[in-house]
Design an enzyme around this catalytic site. Structure first.
Site, short mmCIF file in Angstrom:
data_model
loop_
_atom_site.label_atom_id
_atom_site.label_comp_id
_atom_site.label_asym_id
_atom_site.label_seq_id
_atom_site.Cartn_x
_atom_site.Cartn_y
_atom_site.Cartn_z
N CYS A 1 0.82 -1.21 0.00
CA CYS A 1 0.00 0.00 0.00
C CYS A 1 0.85 1.26 0.00
O CYS A 1 1.71 1.44 0.88
CB CYS A 1 -0.91 -0.02 1.22
SG CYS A 1 -1.79 1.53 1.50
N TYR B 1 -5.69 5.81 -8.68
CA TYR B 1 -6.85 5.02 -8.25
C TYR B 1 -8.11 5.49 -8.95
O TYR B 1 -8.98 4.68 -9.30
CB TYR B 1 -7.01 5.11 -6.73
CG TYR B 1 -6.01 4.28 -5.97
CD1 TYR B 1 -6.28 2.95 -5.64
CD2 TYR B 1 -4.79 4.82 -5.60
CE1 TYR B 1 -5.36 2.18 -4.95
CE2 TYR B 1 -3.85 4.05 -4.91
CZ TYR B 1 -4.15 2.75 -4.59
OH TYR B 1 -3.22 1.98 -3.91
#
Length: 316
Positions: free
Chosen positions: A57, A184
């Protein structure tokens, strides 16, 4: 992928129907802070706090970098989740959580708030003394690591000096919207127009950043700051993941003359390379997002040479 609803786990992908195909990131819910000045109930103490992170992440990666560079590895504990995030969300291997004994990160969240509703994300800063989550907002956690633990770590490093904070915040806001979250917004979009909007904004921002870095080594004040590390965690994943998996394929970072050298410059800062785990990064993205990559096949490439000379010393 999933979320908690009043403390109960639900395996549910992001809702893009209500937004016309756009990905909208939820705000972090735990927003307390550790403060050395005694202004909160969370005082900086060695051994009191614990980080739950993922090597995959980019948001959690920020905290790993600050923990390493500020020499806080022996001050703040660490639990690393497994690379794959499937029907149970982030998972912890047996024995990986010496604090709460959790096997799923959502159990840590409900330990802090049994009625919690929202996404279960990394990083998480846990307080052992009060048995709760201090924060799950990476931007705020790295500010804490930067200054509030100076009594225990390397106080000589300050990645967010007061005189540069306004400009750092301005650059951070630009980079977050178009680049950090922009990949994203492109990758998780479910309509062509929302994808193209995010795509165009992303590459316009990368073009602007590359031009900015043509004449200065770092983003703000010609010194290494928080703004650089916040951009780094997206750049280091870009060619390996975002180009293909998120369809951000107009250009690679390797195609940008200044961003590519800048990426190598940051990667070669002592202590940083150990926080970069491409095995976790690639396995997570390509193996966890079945709506994007249903076969789960992880590509073998690309070949990345982040140890090559960066040639940026003369800029600062």
């Amino acid at each position: 992928m999933g979320l908690l609803i009043e403390g109960r786990w639900s395996d549910r992908w992001y809702d893009t129907k209500s937004t016309g195909g756009a990905f909208v990131r939820s705000e972090s819910r735990f927003r307390d802070r550790v403060a050395a000045d005694g202004s909160t109930r969370f005082a900086p103490e060695a051994g009191r706090y614990h980080l739950y992170v993922s090597y995959a992440c980019p948001w959690a990666h920020r905290t790993l970098i600050f923990r390493a560079l500020k020499k806080l590895e022996d001050v703040i504990g660490l639990s690393v989740v497994e690379p794959l995030m499937l029907e149970n969300g982030w998972e912890l291997a047996e024995g990986a959580d010496p604090i709460n004994g959790a096997r799923f990160l959502h159990e840590v969240y409900t330990r802090a708030d049994p009625a919690y509703t929202g996404r279960v994300t990394v990083p998480v800063l846990w307080d052992r003394a009060t048995g709760t989550i201090v924060s799950n907002e990476s931007a705020e956690i790295i500010r804490m690591l930067n200054r509030e633990f100076d009594a225990f770590g390397d106080a000589s490093l300050d990645f967010c000096p007061e005189e540069l904070r306004e400009e750092i915040d301005r650059v951070n806001a630009f980079v977050y919207d178009a680049v950090n979250n922009g990949v994203y917004k492109a990758g998780f979009a479910t309509s062509q127009d929302k994808y193209e909007q995010a795509f165009d904004a992303l590459f316009a921002a990368l073009d602007e950043l590359d031009a900015r870095l043509a004449t200065q080594r770092w983003l703000v004040g010609n010194r290494l700051t928080e703004a650089d590390w916040r951009l780094f965690t997206t750049l280091v994943r870009f060619d390996a993941v975002y180009v293909g998996h998120f369809k951000c394929n107009l250009r690679r970072i390797a195609d940008y003359p200044n961003l590519s050298g800048y990426l190598r410059d940051l990667f070669q800062v002592p202590g940083v390379r150990d926080t970069v785990r491409f095995d976790h990064i690639k396995r997570h993205y390509y193996g966890s997002h079945a709506t994007i990559n249903p076969t789960g096949i992880v590509p073998k490439g690309p070949a990345l040479d982040l140890d090559a000379p960066h040639g940026r010393d003369s800029l600062g």
